[in-house]
Design an enzyme around this catalytic site. Sequence first.
Site, mmCIF file in Angstrom:
data_model
loop_
_atom_site.group_PDB
_atom_site.id
_atom_site.type_symbol
_atom_site.label_atom_id
_atom_site.label_comp_id
_atom_site.label_asym_id
_atom_site.label_seq_id
_atom_site.Cartn_x
_atom_site.Cartn_y
_atom_site.Cartn_z
ATOM 1 N N VAL A 1 0.854 -1.177 0.000
ATOM 2 C CA VAL A 1 0.000 0.000 0.000
ATOM 3 C C VAL A 1 0.892 1.230 0.000
ATOM 4 O O VAL A 1 1.957 1.248 0.615
ATOM 5 C CB VAL A 1 -0.948 0.017 1.224
ATOM 6 C CG1 VAL A 1 -0.188 0.259 2.513
ATOM 7 C CG2 VAL A 1 -2.037 1.071 1.063
ATOM 8 N N SER A 2 0.481 2.238 -0.762
ATOM 9 C CA SER A 2 1.158 3.536 -0.702
ATOM 10 C C SER A 2 0.227 4.491 0.016
ATOM 11 O O SER A 2 -0.978 4.271 0.092
ATOM 12 C CB SER A 2 1.483 4.056 -2.107
ATOM 13 O OG SER A 2 0.298 4.261 -2.855
ATOM 14 N N THR A 3 0.757 5.559 0.553
ATOM 15 C CA THR A 3 -0.021 6.487 1.374
ATOM 16 C C THR A 3 -1.233 7.025 0.621
ATOM 17 O O THR A 3 -2.339 7.099 1.139
ATOM 18 C CB THR A 3 0.861 7.668 1.827
ATOM 19 O OG1 THR A 3 2.012 7.131 2.468
ATOM 20 C CG2 THR A 3 0.117 8.558 2.793
ATOM 21 N N GLU B 1 -2.918 5.687 -1.859
ATOM 22 C CA GLU B 1 -3.963 4.680 -2.082
ATOM 23 C C GLU B 1 -4.731 4.402 -0.801
ATOM 24 O O GLU B 1 -5.940 4.187 -0.818
ATOM 25 C CB GLU B 1 -3.324 3.396 -2.603
ATOM 26 C CG GLU B 1 -2.786 3.520 -4.011
ATOM 27 C CD GLU B 1 -1.927 2.330 -4.412
ATOM 28 O OE1 GLU B 1 -1.918 2.027 -5.607
ATOM 29 O OE2 GLU B 1 -1.282 1.738 -3.548
#
Length: 497
Positions: free
Chosen positions: A5-7, A9
């Site tokens: 996960v990226s921030t 998303e």
Amino acid sequence: MYTRVSTEEQARSGYSLKEQLRACREKAGTNDVIEYVDEGLSGEFLDRPSLTKLRKDVLADVIDVVICLDPDRLSRKLMNQLILSEEIEKKAQLIFVNGEYKRTPEGMLFYQMRGAIAEFEKAKITERMSRGRREKARQGKVLRDFQVYGYSYDKEQEQFKINEYEAKVVKLIFELFTNTNDLVKGINGIAKYLSNQGIPTKRNAKQWHRQVVRQILMNRIYIGEFYQNRWNTEGMLGNKYKQEDERVKMKQRPKEEWIQVPCPAFIDKEQFEHAQILLKQSRRRWSGINKNEYLLSGLVRCSTCGNTMTGRRQKNWGTYVFEYSDVKNTAGAKHKGCGFRIKCEELDQVIWNTIKEWLNHPEKLDELSESEDDSYSYEKAELDRINYELSRVKNGRQRLINFLMEEDVIDEQEIREKLKELKEKELSLNNNKIKIQELLDGVEGNGIKEVLIQKASAHYLSLGSRDLEFGVKRDLIRSVVKEIKVSSDKKVEIYTF
């Protein structure tokens, strides 16, 4: 199980790691699993710690099945998705929670379509975020704390506000650089002075570097001009995963795309523009320390050949003579010079007498010999030469491209190397053209001549009628003179700022 996960998303879609792990565990139907988790990392790049460990374990036959929520968790780029899928499926089974695909033409088409959509979605997210930041900047908001020395960042108002202590240091830097003084010489001298005085930098470091001082002197924010959307950093996020020669460089956008945001100013525009002129000439003025000092060092140019004239000591019939000469003995010098020379004592006396007259009578500005047409004539001639060379390079490249497209080319590799050489030459010429054009643009309409003469005059008159030391004379001359041109018939032209 692989999760990522990226921030952005997590905030946008609620793609929390716990939710991904729960869904993958349900799909596995067992707790006998190994978790590979990458948190806060973009799917644009393959070099992620947990993904790298997963690939190594798959290659070593440690695991049999890899479960992932969706193909875009592996990568946001279709090409990378296909590479990873093929690599994993050579050793293990690859399963996605959100949809299965089979190794059939139809299954692969569906998989690739999903990958293309994921890549498109990533591009759209980036574009929307960039557009939002640009719109915010157009509304006069400062997007983040840019850590500009002399200012603090008001997070609530999203604006810069003057930091009174740092602003005093900035003013001191400009004063030391633009006015005659006995404290420092040049940018390096200012950096040493600030360090010795124990003045901290923006990051509370004790040591000031000359490049930091230079950046402060060049920053237009101090006259109320702060620009956002100036630099294009696209692709730079992945630089930490790339080799030195493969890294993406930050590029400056065209000036019409810059967005100016108003901010409080505390440096006079005249003083700032004076500093810009001195910066462009600083390498020439303070290029090195000679064994012998010369009053007009870095200021004299030959009118005939355009070479700068440097001071030197020559032996003539057993007697040493100090002179200014345009001859360049350095290996690889572009222009060797026409051989003109003049005695230092003779030229120094002419210039100092003229400067004294100006400083004693600053109201006689109309008598200055500078004319708009002749000013920076050497730079203007060099600009014409560069434009001519650029047209030759472009024509040469076009001829080689046309020749390369023809059949029966004898040595294709040689032509390609020549094309590369011409491209590098064009890039170098364009860089030089930009520097010269900026110099010429910077001196037009500055309107600082009167201000500088008045300030220098006030300083000179305050010293009284006593004989001035060599260093004081030199600094007074440099404070008002940008260049001195001497012709072979010893005609002298003085150009002020």
